[in-house]
Design an enzyme around this catalytic site. Structure first.
Site, PDB file in Angstrom:
ATOM      1  CB  CYS A 321      -0.841   0.826   1.355  1.00 50.45           C
ATOM      2  SG  CYS A 321      -2.371   1.448   1.241  1.00 50.45           S
ATOM      3  CD1 TRP A 324      -1.319   1.744  -6.233  1.00 53.08           C
ATOM      4  CD2 TRP A 324      -2.106   3.152  -4.927  1.00 53.08           C
ATOM      5  NE1 TRP A 324      -2.501   1.854  -6.668  1.00 53.08           N
ATOM      6  CE2 TRP A 324      -3.104   2.827  -5.501  1.00 53.08           C
ATOM      7  CE3 TRP A 324      -2.338   3.715  -3.596  1.00 53.08           C
ATOM      8  CZ2 TRP A 324      -3.711   4.082  -5.882  1.00 53.08           C
ATOM      9  CZ3 TRP A 324      -3.345   4.519  -3.409  1.00 53.08           C
ATOM     10  CH2 TRP A 324      -4.776   4.199  -4.574  1.00 53.08           C
ATOM     11  CG  HIS A 325      -0.101   5.694  -1.149  1.00 51.67           C
ATOM     12  ND1 HIS A 325      -0.975   4.643  -0.550  1.00 51.67           N
ATOM     13  CD2 HIS A 325      -1.415   6.564  -0.698  1.00 51.67           C
ATOM     14  CE1 HIS A 325      -1.800   4.674   0.187  1.00 51.67           C
ATOM     15  NE2 HIS A 325      -2.636   6.364  -0.692  1.00 51.67           N
ATOM     16  N   GLY A 326       4.037   5.769  -3.908  1.00 54.99           N
ATOM     17  CA  GLY A 326       5.086   6.334  -4.035  1.00 54.99           C
ATOM     18  C   GLY A 326       6.122   5.079  -3.779  1.00 54.99           C
ATOM     19  CG  PHE A 477      -0.361   9.868  -4.291  1.00 53.93           C
ATOM     20  CD1 PHE A 477       1.571   9.526  -3.538  1.00 53.93           C
ATOM     21  CD2 PHE A 477      -0.673  10.309  -3.359  1.00 53.93           C
ATOM     22  CE1 PHE A 477       1.513  10.753  -2.837  1.00 53.93           C
ATOM     23  CE2 PHE A 477      -0.091  11.092  -2.249  1.00 53.93           C
ATOM     24  CZ  PHE A 477       0.821  11.396  -1.343  1.00 53.93           C
TER      25      PHE A 477
END
Length: 477
Positions: A321, A324-326, A477
């Site tokens: 997770c 996934w954001h960065g 993102f």
């Protein structure tokens, strides 16, 4: 970020949106409306960087064909088709989002021995994390036989590229909108409700989130050694900013979707009023939490194979997770941070937490969430370390720079106070109890609501006209 893709910008509000709505509602058939919406979605997406449209179209074409092929297979061939589809989607996301990150880390390891790796500097297509998750959920659900693959390429393309939720969510499952792609109803009541939700989202963005942007930048980007007061003010500002920025975008997307006849899932439900981190993730970015649960946590085994496997699965999901954001170690550690708290709450600590008074449980959640936001906002681990040191008073206690004095203006203070109150109080101040004490005729209540909504719109438009908007934080993102 080009201003035309920002919902709270003049080009979108006064040019793109009115022209699109006119074209949409004068088109008679649903198929025609779908085509108009798809074309406008591609224009919206490609305005700043037109070549990114090719990436989006390639993803749409591959997944449309891949789902149809998979639908005609059985047994091993079907599993192989799924593996190819999932692998190709992850490869696309990895190439654009993580190639620079991987190369930079390899360079750190290999350069001392003379084998340096230069980062390829691949630009990041707008919203690739979101539309890739749409594609993945579509092909996986076809594989699971939740529905048959759609043979209409316009409908599949519209599901993936629908502009209200294309670049920053909410993450919509195909099954949620499958019927509405073929047949949807347009009513004045739906359009009115959608417009109201859109206006609330616009107000959240431009009246609460945007005035705090400068305050946050001073602490995280400009001040090398922030004092305790500066660090806590900057962190509180970011805590409010990211919530109202992202919740504002989600509400604008949900409202626009309702105007067009689509029902998108709710994405936030007062997350800062949570009494545990577990509850926080049931209320924050709800469409992402549900996606990770259904397509990652449960396939890994969920909580079906004992405590150790459950803890491992939770940590794995939240590390991914974070990634996934960065593509940054700060996001990896942010995922570890939240995953660790979720594991902790499944241990004896979670049972003991329920014994504490609600104010103490709420304070624990806010400290944990805000501690994580330091990692989430910092550009690198060094910056995060300086902010943590500032929070502890290592750089002084009450000193404030001239930049901080300028950033802490009336608009920022009002936004902070309003944001804090609206983020927490609605859970504790029950609307039905208040309504029972203040009885208003239905007509008067509707009129008051209309006046309040119109006032929000006027005030938001004043801020937009003054040029105080900024790109949505989740666009990166």
């Amino acid at each position: 970020m080009n201003q035309s893709v920002v919902f709270s910008s003049i080009p979108f509000l006064f040019f793109f949106l009115p022209c699109f709505l006119v074209a949409y509602f004068v088109t008679p058939s649903i198929r025609g409306k779908n085509l108009v919406t798809l074309l406008c979605s591609l224009i919206f997406y490609g305005w700043g960087e037109p070549w990114f449209v090719l990436v989006l179209l390639a993803s749409i074409a591959f997944n449309t064909v891949g789902a149809v092929v998979m639908d005609g297979c059985n047994g091993r061939s079907r599993s192989m088709a799924l593996g190819i589809a999932v692998g190709a989607n992850l490869l696309l996301l990895g190439a654009f989002k993580y190639a620079n990150f991987i190369a930079a880390n390899l360079d750190v390891v290999l350069r001392p021995i003379g084998l340096g790796v230069d980062p390829p500097n691949i630009p990041l297509p707008l919203g690739i994390s979101f539309f890739t998750f749409h594609c993945l959920s579509y092909v996986i659900d076809v594989y699971r036989r939740r529905f048959r693959a759609n043979r209409d390429p316009i409908q599949v393309a519209l599901y993936i590229a629908l502009f209200p939720q294309l670049v920053a969510g909410p993450i919509v499952r195909y099954k949620t909108v499958a019927r509405q792609l073929r047949l949807r109803r347009h009513k004045l009541a739906y359009a009115s409700a959608g417009a109201r939700i859109f206006i609330i989202g616009l107000a959240q963005k431009v009246l609460i989130a945007d005035p705090l942007a400068r305050l946050v930048e001073v602490v995280f980007d400009r001040t090398p050694l922030p004092s305790m007061v500066e660090s806590w003010m900057g962190l509180l500002g970011y805590t409010i900013q990211i919530y109202y920025d992202f919740a504002g975008y989600s509400n604008m997307a949900i409202g626009l979707g309702l105007v067009l006849g689509f029902t998108f899932p709710r994405n936030f439900r007062l997350p800062y009023a949570s009494l545990s981190i577990t509850e926080f993730w049931r209320r924050w970015h709800m469409s992402l939490s549900a996606w990770l649960r259904d397509y990652l946590y449960i396939p890994l085994g969920g909580n079906r194979f004992g405590s150790v496997r459950t803890y491992r699965n939770l940590l794995t999901v939240f590390v991914l997770c974070g990634l996934w954001h960065g593509a940054n170690w700060t996001f990896v550690l942010w995922g570890c941070w939240h995953g660790s708290f979720l594991v902790l709450e499944r241990l004896r600590f979670g049972r003991r937490l329920a014994w504490f008074p609600q104010p103490l449980r709420w304070a624990y959640v806010m400290l944990a969430v805000m501690g994580g936001w330091v990692l989430f906002r910092s550009r690198d681990l060094s910056t995060a370390g300086l902010v943590y040191a500032g929070l502890a008073g290592r750089h002084g206690v009450g000193a404030m720079s001239l930049d901080m004095h300028a950033a802490l203006n009336t608009n920022a203070i009002v936004s902070l106070l309003a944001g804090c109150g609206l983020a927490v109080l609605p859970r504790w101040v029950r609307g039905d109890a208040l309504a029972s004490r203040v009885r208003l005729p239905a007509g008067l209540f509707a009129s008051a609501d209309a006046v309040w909504t119109f006032g929000l719109l006027v005030l938001a438009m004043i801020f937009v006209a003054a040029g105080t908007y900024s790109p949505f934080l989740y666009f990166r993102f």
